[in-house]
Scaffold this motif. Structure first.
Motif, mmCIF file in Angstrom:
data_model
loop_
_atom_site.group_PDB
_atom_site.id
_atom_site.type_symbol
_atom_site.label_atom_id
_atom_site.label_comp_id
_atom_site.label_asym_id
_atom_site.label_seq_id
_atom_site.Cartn_x
_atom_site.Cartn_y
_atom_site.Cartn_z
ATOM 1 N N ASP A 1 -0.597 -11.995 13.405
ATOM 2 C CA ASP A 1 -1.653 -10.995 13.208
ATOM 3 C C ASP A 1 -3.013 -11.684 13.308
ATOM 4 O OD1 ASP A 1 -2.690 -8.443 12.755
ATOM 5 O OD2 ASP A 1 -2.892 -8.822 10.607
ATOM 6 N N SER B 1 -3.079 -5.757 13.565
ATOM 7 C CA SER B 1 -3.396 -4.854 12.457
ATOM 8 C C SER B 1 -4.658 -4.049 12.740
ATOM 9 C CB SER B 1 -3.546 -5.631 11.143
ATOM 10 O OG SER B 1 -4.599 -6.567 11.205
ATOM 11 N N SER C 1 1.353 -3.994 5.223
ATOM 12 C CA SER C 1 0.594 -4.635 4.140
ATOM 13 C C SER C 1 -0.910 -4.520 4.359
ATOM 14 C CB SER C 1 0.986 -6.109 4.008
ATOM 15 O OG SER C 1 0.508 -6.874 5.101
ATOM 16 N N LYS C 2 -1.334 -4.291 5.614
ATOM 17 C CA LYS C 2 -2.756 -4.140 5.923
ATOM 18 C C LYS C 2 -3.206 -2.669 5.858
ATOM 19 C CE LYS C 2 -3.625 -8.517 6.855
ATOM 20 N NZ LYS C 2 -3.767 -9.060 8.205
ATOM 21 N N ARG D 1 -14.061 0.027 7.878
ATOM 22 C CA ARG D 1 -13.832 -1.344 7.418
ATOM 23 C C ARG D 1 -14.694 -2.308 8.218
ATOM 24 N NH1 ARG D 1 -8.523 -4.168 8.620
ATOM 25 N NH2 ARG D 1 -9.930 -5.858 9.129
ATOM 26 N N GLN E 1 3.686 -7.020 8.109
ATOM 27 C CA GLN E 1 2.258 -7.369 8.078
ATOM 28 C C GLN E 1 1.395 -6.138 8.303
ATOM 29 O OE1 GLN E 1 1.888 -10.409 11.098
ATOM 30 N NE2 GLN E 1 2.139 -12.074 9.635
#
Length: 221
Positions: free
Chosen positions: A54, A69, A22-23, A204, A19
């Motif tokens: 997550d 994450s 992938s983030k 972000r 996970q």
């Protein structure tokens, strides 16, 4: 502990790391730290069995433990080096400080709620994390007596990067801080101090509790 339980834990950890990758978590040092520091000891009670998800989870004093994450991406953005002295503003559960302790020489973490500091210190002791100093105080003013810092991470959202914290950042140092005027619109900002000022990079969108001045209300009783 049965082999089946061990296997289940190993599979959950593998999924956990997948996970993170992938983030966008690609730094092997950060991934290793996230693998080594179990999130479980930092989550109490009802939500303990969700440690490998997550997702942010509630903790005491109306605070939250960030989703792994986001912890990993903030840590990656800090680019912590082995000789660095790091300041964390907002200890919360202690999970972020524990991750940082695997990467830095020394971590100072400041929290306005005494209950959270007590719980975090217990977790640090149980995990034998001797390079963390956890302090009760108003983190919005930083920790002038230990400044300057190579890295600063703020785990609560400010309207602007706090001036006292910017002043305590070493030239060449990095601060990662959520910035926003409401809990609906926040951006994670990376601040790098240069010889002539500060460079700002927007990383972000995020959502954090607000950065508040003063101590938790229980400290005034």
């Amino acid at each position: 502990m049965s082999s089946q339980v061990n296997q289940d834990i190993a599979e959950r950890k593998m999924q956990f790391l997948f996970q993170l990758r992938s983030k966008g978590v690609t730094d092997n040092r950060v991934l290793t730290a996230m693998e080594k520091i179990d999130r479980g000891p930092f989550i109490q009670g009802f939500f303990a069995d969700r440690a490998y998800e997550d997702t942010p989870l509630p903790i005491a004093c109306g605070q939250t433990i960030s989703q792994p994450s986001v912890v990993a991406l903030m840590t990656q953005a800090l680019n912590v080096q082995p000789r660095d002295k790091v300041l964390e503003v907002g200890t919360g559960s202690g999970y972020q400080a524990a991750i940082l302790s695997q990467l830095a020489r020394r971590v100072y973490t400041v929290e306005r709620h005494r209950q959270l500091i007590r719980t975090a210190r217990k977790a640090f002791e149980e995990l034998d994390l001797g390079n963390i100093t956890a302090i009760i105080g108003d983190g919005s003013f930083g920790l002038p007596q230990q400044a300057p810092f190579d890295r600063i991470v703020v785990t609560a959202a400010a309207e602007d990067p706090p001036g006292p914290l910017l002043a305590q950042l070493r030239v060449g140092g990095i601060m990662v801080v959520p910035v926003g005027q409401s809990d609906a619109v926040q951006s994670l900002i990376k601040v790098t101090r240069t010889e002539t000022g500060f460079d700002y990079d927007e990383l972000r969108p995020v959502r954090f509790v607000p950065l508040l001045e003063g101590l938790g209300k229980e400290e005034y009783i």
